[in-house]
Motif scaffolding. Structure first.
Motif, PDB file in Angstrom:
ATOM      1  N   SER A  98       1.511  -7.331   0.281  1.00 40.69           N
ATOM      2  CA  SER A  98       2.812  -7.556  -0.344  1.00 40.69           C
ATOM      3  C   SER A  98       3.561  -6.232  -0.474  1.00 40.69           C
ATOM      4  CB  SER A  98       2.622  -8.167  -1.733  1.00 40.69           C
ATOM      5  OG  SER A  98       2.034  -7.219  -2.611  1.00 40.69           O
ATOM      6  N   ILE A  99       4.851  -6.339  -0.794  1.00 44.01           N
ATOM      7  CA  ILE A  99       5.656  -5.135  -1.006  1.00 44.01           C
ATOM      8  C   ILE A  99       5.042  -4.295  -2.127  1.00 44.01           C
ATOM      9  CG2 ILE A  99       7.912  -4.299  -1.778  1.00 44.01           C
ATOM     10  CD1 ILE A  99       9.101  -6.865  -0.463  1.00 44.01           C
ATOM     11  N   ARG A 100       4.679  -4.950  -3.224  1.00 44.92           N
ATOM     12  CA  ARG A 100       4.093  -4.246  -4.370  1.00 44.92           C
ATOM     13  C   ARG A 100       2.791  -3.553  -3.985  1.00 44.92           C
ATOM     14  NH1 ARG A 100       0.575  -5.232  -8.828  1.00 44.92           N
ATOM     15  NH2 ARG A 100       1.340  -4.306 -10.762  1.00 44.92           N
ATOM     16  N   GLU A 101       1.924  -4.260  -3.279  1.00 41.48           N
ATOM     17  CA  GLU A 101       0.625  -3.684  -2.947  1.00 41.48           C
ATOM     18  C   GLU A 101       0.738  -2.580  -1.898  1.00 41.48           C
ATOM     19  OE1 GLU A 101      -2.161  -4.040  -4.636  1.00 41.48           O
ATOM     20  OE2 GLU A 101      -0.906  -5.250  -5.974  1.00 41.48           O
ATOM     21  N   ASN A 102       1.794  -2.589  -1.093  1.00 40.77           N
ATOM     22  CA  ASN A 102       2.043  -1.453  -0.206  1.00 40.77           C
ATOM     23  C   ASN A 102       2.275  -0.193  -1.020  1.00 40.77           C
ATOM     24  OD1 ASN A 102       2.747  -1.496   3.021  1.00 40.77           O
ATOM     25  ND2 ASN A 102       2.664  -3.559   2.148  1.00 40.77           N
ATOM     26  N   VAL A 103       3.106  -0.313  -2.047  1.00 39.31           N
ATOM     27  CA  VAL A 103       3.402   0.851  -2.882  1.00 39.31           C
ATOM     28  C   VAL A 103       2.148   1.329  -3.610  1.00 39.31           C
ATOM     29  CG1 VAL A 103       4.741   1.685  -4.854  1.00 39.31           C
ATOM     30  CG2 VAL A 103       5.801   0.132  -3.199  1.00 39.31           C
ATOM     31  N   LEU A 104       1.329   0.383  -4.056  1.00 38.54           N
ATOM     32  CA  LEU A 104       0.194   0.717  -4.907  1.00 38.54           C
ATOM     33  C   LEU A 104      -1.082   1.030  -4.136  1.00 38.54           C
ATOM     34  CD1 LEU A 104       0.701  -1.896  -7.756  1.00 38.54           C
ATOM     35  CD2 LEU A 104       1.315   0.535  -7.744  1.00 38.54           C
ATOM     36  N   ARG A 115      -2.482  -1.989 -15.753  1.00 38.96           N
ATOM     37  CA  ARG A 115      -1.397  -2.819 -15.215  1.00 38.96           C
ATOM     38  C   ARG A 115      -0.021  -2.223 -15.504  1.00 38.96           C
ATOM     39  NH1 ARG A 115      -0.495  -8.211 -13.514  1.00 38.96           N
ATOM     40  NH2 ARG A 115       1.700  -8.275 -12.900  1.00 38.96           N
ATOM     41  N   SER A 116       0.184  -1.740 -16.711  1.00 38.34           N
ATOM     42  CA  SER A 116       1.500  -1.179 -17.037  1.00 38.34           C
ATOM     43  C   SER A 116       1.766   0.095 -16.242  1.00 38.34           C
ATOM     44  CB  SER A 116       1.609  -0.903 -18.536  1.00 38.34           C
ATOM     45  OG  SER A 116       0.647   0.048 -18.952  1.00 38.34           O
ATOM     46  N   ASP A 117       0.714   0.888 -16.001  1.00 38.04           N
ATOM     47  CA  ASP A 117       0.874   2.086 -15.177  1.00 38.04           C
ATOM     48  C   ASP A 117       1.239   1.709 -13.746  1.00 38.04           C
ATOM     49  OD1 ASP A 117       0.260   3.712 -17.317  1.00 38.04           O
ATOM     50  OD2 ASP A 117      -1.849   3.977 -16.738  1.00 38.04           O
ATOM     51  N   LEU A 118       0.580   0.702 -13.220  1.00 38.69           N
ATOM     52  CA  LEU A 118       0.853   0.255 -11.852  1.00 38.69           C
ATOM     53  C   LEU A 118       2.274  -0.287 -11.728  1.00 38.69           C
ATOM     54  CD1 LEU A 118      -2.570  -1.455 -11.082  1.00 38.69           C
ATOM     55  CD2 LEU A 118      -1.736   0.699 -10.123  1.00 38.69           C
ATOM     56  N   ASP A 119       2.701  -1.026 -12.761  1.00 39.67           N
ATOM     57  CA  ASP A 119       4.072  -1.554 -12.745  1.00 39.67           C
ATOM     58  C   ASP A 119       5.085  -0.417 -12.772  1.00 39.67           C
ATOM     59  OD1 ASP A 119       3.178  -4.170 -12.706  1.00 39.67           O
ATOM     60  OD2 ASP A 119       3.445  -4.490 -14.867  1.00 39.67           O
ATOM     61  N   ALA A 120       4.808   0.600 -13.581  1.00 45.39           N
ATOM     62  CA  ALA A 120       5.736   1.735 -13.686  1.00 45.39           C
ATOM     63  C   ALA A 120       5.792   2.509 -12.376  1.00 45.39           C
ATOM     64  CB  ALA A 120       5.300   2.651 -14.831  1.00 45.39           C
ATOM     65  N   ILE A 121       4.639   2.693 -11.733  1.00 46.14           N
ATOM     66  CA  ILE A 121       4.599   3.394 -10.447  1.00 46.14           C
ATOM     67  C   ILE A 121       5.386   2.629  -9.400  1.00 46.14           C
ATOM     68  CG2 ILE A 121       3.086   4.062  -8.537  1.00 46.14           C
ATOM     69  CD1 ILE A 121       0.934   4.666 -10.690  1.00 46.14           C
ATOM     70  N   THR A 122       5.213   1.306  -9.394  1.00 41.48           N
ATOM     71  CA  THR A 122       5.933   0.481  -8.417  1.00 41.48           C
ATOM     72  C   THR A 122       7.434   0.649  -8.559  1.00 41.48           C
ATOM     73  OG1 THR A 122       4.153  -1.164  -8.417  1.00 41.48           O
ATOM     74  CG2 THR A 122       6.296  -1.870  -7.580  1.00 41.48           C
ATOM     75  N   ALA A 161       4.212   7.433  -4.197  1.00 39.60           N
ATOM     76  CA  ALA A 161       3.528   6.785  -5.316  1.00 39.60           C
ATOM     77  C   ALA A 161       2.363   7.609  -5.853  1.00 39.60           C
ATOM     78  CB  ALA A 161       3.034   5.396  -4.896  1.00 39.60           C
ATOM     79  N   VAL A 162       1.815   8.509  -5.060  1.00 38.89           N
ATOM     80  CA  VAL A 162       0.702   9.356  -5.532  1.00 38.89           C
ATOM     81  C   VAL A 162       1.184  10.751  -5.922  1.00 38.89           C
ATOM     82  CG1 VAL A 162      -1.026   8.071  -4.246  1.00 38.89           C
ATOM     83  CG2 VAL A 162       0.095  10.019  -3.157  1.00 38.89           C
ATOM     84  N   GLU A 163       2.497  10.926  -6.007  1.00 39.18           N
ATOM     85  CA  GLU A 163       3.137  12.147  -6.495  1.00 39.18           C
ATOM     86  C   GLU A 163       2.725  13.384  -5.699  1.00 39.18           C
ATOM     87  OE1 GLU A 163       2.292  12.202 -10.710  1.00 39.18           O
ATOM     88  OE2 GLU A 163       4.027  10.910 -11.110  1.00 39.18           O
ATOM     89  N   PRO A 164       3.037  13.399  -4.404  1.00 38.04           N
ATOM     90  CA  PRO A 164       2.719  14.571  -3.590  1.00 38.04           C
ATOM     91  C   PRO A 164       3.627  15.745  -3.932  1.00 38.04           C
ATOM     92  CG  PRO A 164       4.091  13.085  -2.343  1.00 38.04           C
ATOM     93  CD  PRO A 164       3.774  12.381  -3.642  1.00 38.04           C
TER      94      PRO A 164
END
Length: 249
Positions: A98-104, A115-122, A161-164
């Protein structure tokens, strides 16, 4: 401190020298374009920085590359290096998720579970690439449904998403229409306020539009690196002058 520095760097595939005695520095918070004829070693240079080139059979190197002051040869956990040095390739790549899981994909790999961290990263990552408003209501849909330009922005979001600290891009707009190219160029200009961006491009107009500095490589050698406007308007080397004026390449 330079974000990236190559010191007396040589790269080979088998017995063939692909990069020869490269000495070059890349500044933080800037965009550097790398230009040169096809096959001159531009992509190998990028892939050497995040150590993906060494995954190819027959690849070997000499010299050193430093990222944020540390030799990449001293990094035992290569995935930690690739977290600092993100890469976006020429062909827009959407993972079969999914679009979300691509980002994550990256954050999950590095252990983020809340979950809240993952939502914020997305949301943050998609906002950084100006994609949030376009996809926020269909995050669970397959990323394959996106357009080419959207997929490329998604690929950049996945890298962010991993803050390079460094972002490498290999011809990121070569298969995109002018509108999508313009969006990505605007995006890179904004990201350069926080990141070191190194972009390989065959589009000399693109280099002139967005790059603070431009490096010209030919036959595996760094011919010249200078502020972009100087390199195009009054290059020091005749090889550079010939390339930017369209005489060869």
């Amino acid at each position: 401190m330079n974000a990236v520095e190559l010191i007396d760097f040589n790269a080979y595939y088998g017995s063939k020298a692909v990069l020869q005695n490269i000495n070059v520095e890349f500044s933080p918070n800037s965009i550097t374009a790398i230009i040169g004829p096809s096959g001159c070693g531009k992509t190998t240079l990028l892939r050497s920085i995040n150590r993906t080139a060494e995954m190819e059979r027959g690849f070997k190197s000499q010299g050193d590359i430093r990222v944020l002051g540390k030799s990449i040869k001293e990094v035992r956990n290569v995935s930690a290096l690739r977290r600092q040095v993100g890469m976006v390739y020429q062909t827009p790549v959407a993972l079969p998720l999914s679009i979300r899981e691509n980002v994550l994909f990256g954050p999950r790999y590095y252990g983020v579970k809340n979950r809240s961290d993952l939502d914020a990263i997305t949301e943050k990552s998609l906002r950084q690439v100006a994609l949030w408003d376009e996809v926020k209501d269909r995050l669970k849909r397959p990323a394959a449904q996106l357009s080419g330009g959207q997929k490329q922005r998604l690929a950049i979001a996945r890298a962010l998403a991993v803050e390079p600290r460094v972002l490498l891009l290999d011809e990121p707009c070569s298969s995109l229409d002018p509108a999508s190219t313009g969006l990505i160029e605007d995006l890179l200009t904004q990201l350069a306020e926080e990141l070191c961006i190194i972009i390989v491009t065959h589009n000399l107009f693109q280099a002139r539009r967005i790059a603070n500095e431009t490096a010209f490589i030919m036959d595996g050698r760094l011919i010249e690196k200078a502020p972009t406007q100087k390199l195009f308007a009054s290059p020091d080397k005749p090889e550079t002058r010939g390339f930017v004026s369209g005489l060869f390449g």
